[in-house]
Design a protein around this motif. Structure first.
Motif, PDB file in Angstrom:
ATOM      1  N   ILE A  76      35.994  60.169  43.392  1.00 13.42           N
ATOM      2  CA  ILE A  76      35.802  59.099  44.376  1.00 13.42           C
ATOM      3  C   ILE A  76      34.395  59.161  44.955  1.00 13.42           C
ATOM      4  O   ILE A  76      33.702  58.147  45.060  1.00 13.42           O
ATOM      5  CB  ILE A  76      36.879  59.161  45.477  1.00 13.42           C
ATOM      6  N   ALA A  77      33.964  60.356  45.311  1.00 11.38           N
ATOM      7  CA  ALA A  77      32.617  60.512  45.868  1.00 11.38           C
ATOM      8  C   ALA A  77      31.561  60.094  44.845  1.00 11.38           C
ATOM      9  O   ALA A  77      30.597  59.390  45.182  1.00 11.38           O
ATOM     10  CB  ALA A  77      32.391  61.955  46.306  1.00 11.38           C
ATOM     11  N   PHE A  78      31.744  60.493  43.578  1.00 11.68           N
ATOM     12  CA  PHE A  78      30.790  60.167  42.531  1.00 11.68           C
ATOM     13  C   PHE A  78      30.714  58.655  42.328  1.00 11.68           C
ATOM     14  O   PHE A  78      29.631  58.065  42.321  1.00 11.68           O
ATOM     15  CB  PHE A  78      31.186  60.863  41.225  1.00 11.68           C
ATOM     16  N   PHE A  79      31.861  58.013  42.164  1.00 11.10           N
ATOM     17  CA  PHE A  79      31.885  56.568  41.934  1.00 11.10           C
ATOM     18  C   PHE A  79      31.330  55.807  43.139  1.00 11.10           C
ATOM     19  O   PHE A  79      30.578  54.848  42.970  1.00 11.10           O
ATOM     20  CB  PHE A  79      33.313  56.089  41.644  1.00 11.10           C
ATOM     21  N   THR A  80      31.725  56.226  44.327  1.00  7.90           N
ATOM     22  CA  THR A  80      31.255  55.546  45.536  1.00  7.90           C
ATOM     23  C   THR A  80      29.737  55.611  45.620  1.00  7.90           C
ATOM     24  O   THR A  80      29.078  54.612  45.942  1.00  7.90           O
ATOM     25  CB  THR A  80      31.917  56.155  46.788  1.00  7.90           C
ATOM     26  N   GLN A  81      29.174  56.752  45.300  1.00  8.77           N
ATOM     27  CA  GLN A  81      27.716  56.927  45.305  1.00  8.77           C
ATOM     28  C   GLN A  81      27.068  56.088  44.204  1.00  8.77           C
ATOM     29  O   GLN A  81      26.116  55.350  44.462  1.00  8.77           O
ATOM     30  CB  GLN A  81      27.383  58.412  45.098  1.00  8.77           C
ATOM     31  N   GLU A  82      27.585  56.183  42.988  1.00 17.05           N
ATOM     32  CA  GLU A  82      26.987  55.472  41.856  1.00 17.05           C
ATOM     33  C   GLU A  82      27.065  53.957  42.024  1.00 17.05           C
ATOM     34  O   GLU A  82      26.157  53.241  41.628  1.00 17.05           O
ATOM     35  CB  GLU A  82      27.679  55.874  40.539  1.00 17.05           C
ATOM     36  N   MET A  83      28.174  53.488  42.601  1.00 14.94           N
ATOM     37  CA  MET A  83      28.371  52.050  42.761  1.00 14.94           C
ATOM     38  C   MET A  83      27.782  51.522  44.067  1.00 14.94           C
ATOM     39  O   MET A  83      27.786  50.322  44.302  1.00 14.94           O
ATOM     40  CB  MET A  83      29.871  51.718  42.718  1.00 14.94           C
ATOM     41  N   GLU A  84      27.317  52.443  44.898  1.00 18.08           N
ATOM     42  CA  GLU A  84      26.743  52.081  46.199  1.00 18.08           C
ATOM     43  C   GLU A  84      27.742  51.242  47.012  1.00 18.08           C
ATOM     44  O   GLU A  84      27.404  50.216  47.590  1.00 18.08           O
ATOM     45  CB  GLU A  84      25.420  51.333  46.014  1.00 18.08           C
ATOM     46  N   LEU A  85      28.992  51.712  47.043  1.00 19.04           N
ATOM     47  CA  LEU A  85      30.038  50.986  47.763  1.00 19.04           C
ATOM     48  C   LEU A  85      29.900  51.172  49.263  1.00 19.04           C
ATOM     49  O   LEU A  85      29.704  52.289  49.740  1.00 19.04           O
ATOM     50  CB  LEU A  85      31.427  51.487  47.346  1.00 19.04           C
ATOM     51  N   THR A  86      30.030  50.088  49.982  1.00 21.57           N
ATOM     52  CA  THR A  86      30.111  50.166  51.437  1.00 21.57           C
ATOM     53  C   THR A  86      31.545  50.591  51.773  1.00 21.57           C
ATOM     54  O   THR A  86      32.448  50.481  50.925  1.00 21.57           O
ATOM     55  CB  THR A  86      29.828  48.797  52.084  1.00 21.57           C
ATOM     56  N   PRO A  87      31.795  51.068  52.990  1.00 19.47           N
ATOM     57  CA  PRO A  87      33.169  51.417  53.364  1.00 19.47           C
ATOM     58  C   PRO A  87      34.134  50.238  53.192  1.00 19.47           C
ATOM     59  O   PRO A  87      35.265  50.419  52.739  1.00 19.47           O
ATOM     60  CB  PRO A  87      33.055  51.840  54.821  1.00 19.47           C
ATOM     61  N   GLU A  88      33.684  49.036  53.515  1.00 15.49           N
ATOM     62  CA  GLU A  88      34.524  47.844  53.372  1.00 15.49           C
ATOM     63  C   GLU A  88      34.843  47.579  51.900  1.00 15.49           C
ATOM     64  O   GLU A  88      35.967  47.216  51.550  1.00 15.49           O
ATOM     65  CB  GLU A  88      33.841  46.616  53.994  1.00 15.49           C
ATOM     66  N   GLU A  89      33.846  47.736  51.044  1.00 19.04           N
ATOM     67  CA  GLU A  89      34.065  47.537  49.612  1.00 19.04           C
ATOM     68  C   GLU A  89      34.980  48.610  49.033  1.00 19.04           C
ATOM     69  O   GLU A  89      35.832  48.317  48.194  1.00 19.04           O
ATOM     70  CB  GLU A  89      32.728  47.533  48.870  1.00 19.04           C
ATOM     71  N   ALA A  90      34.805  49.831  49.489  1.00 16.39           N
ATOM     72  CA  ALA A  90      35.638  50.931  48.995  1.00 16.39           C
ATOM     73  C   ALA A  90      37.112  50.689  49.303  1.00 16.39           C
ATOM     74  O   ALA A  90      37.980  50.991  48.479  1.00 16.39           O
ATOM     75  CB  ALA A  90      35.176  52.257  49.598  1.00 16.39           C
ATOM     76  N   VAL A  91      37.387  50.122  50.460  1.00 21.74           N
ATOM     77  CA  VAL A  91      38.770  49.854  50.869  1.00 21.74           C
ATOM     78  C   VAL A  91      39.453  48.883  49.900  1.00 21.74           C
ATOM     79  O   VAL A  91      40.638  49.027  49.615  1.00 21.74           O
ATOM     80  CB  VAL A  91      38.817  49.310  52.316  1.00 21.74           C
TER      81      VAL A  91
END
Length: 152
Positions: free
Chosen positions: A37-52
């Motif tokens: 999750i941390a890797f994908f969130t970083q690579e995709m540059e997800l905002t908290p709203e997008e991650a949700v």
């Protein structure tokens, strides 16, 4: 740059956990998933709203794809000593099962890509595909350096 180093360290740890046993305990699987999750969130540059909105869809897609991939593995990863001699008819049946499962997995990926495009920019959906490749590549690279357990 500091975040990238932390992500790489976390992925490295998760890969070493996986490579040590070949199978993950529930605790190690949870840790591995958190690092993914941390890797994908970083690579995709997800905002908290997008991650949700991203993670429930992505996890649902992965679960459905896992079912199809398990069908393929059930046929192609049998242990040698328990695998019966394949007849022509069984080979045809196996080929149909594998091709149907691969088609179903492709359909799932297409469906969820379309769904993700409704809630995320196309660039971030593309970055998901790249993150999957990078993550898989790092996993394989890490596993190259570990001995493969011999099935008994």
């Amino acid at each position: 740059m500091k975040k990238a180093g932390l992500i790489i360290l976390m992925v490295g740890l998760s890969l070493s956990l996986f490579a040590q046993s070949g199978k993950l305990s529930d605790e190690k699987r949870k840790e591995f998933e958190a690092q993914k999750i941390a890797f994908f969130t970083q690579e995709m540059e997800l905002t908290p709203e997008e991650a949700v909105v991203f993670w429930p869809l992505y996890n649902e897609m992965q679960q459905k794809m896992r079912v199809e991939n398990d069908k393929i593995r059930a046929l192609t990863c049998k242990k040698e000593k328990t695998a019966p001699v394949t007849t022509e008819e069984q080979a045809k049946k196996n080929l149909k099962t594998v091709l149907d499962a691969e088609q179903a997995a492709w359909n799932i990926k297409k469906e969820y890509t379309d769904r993700l495009l409704k809630v995320l920019p196309a660039k971030k959906v593309w970055l998901m595909f790249e993150a999957e490749q990078k993550f898989r590549h790092q996993l394989w690279k890490k596993m190259e350096n570990k001995p493969v357990p011999v099935p008994r």
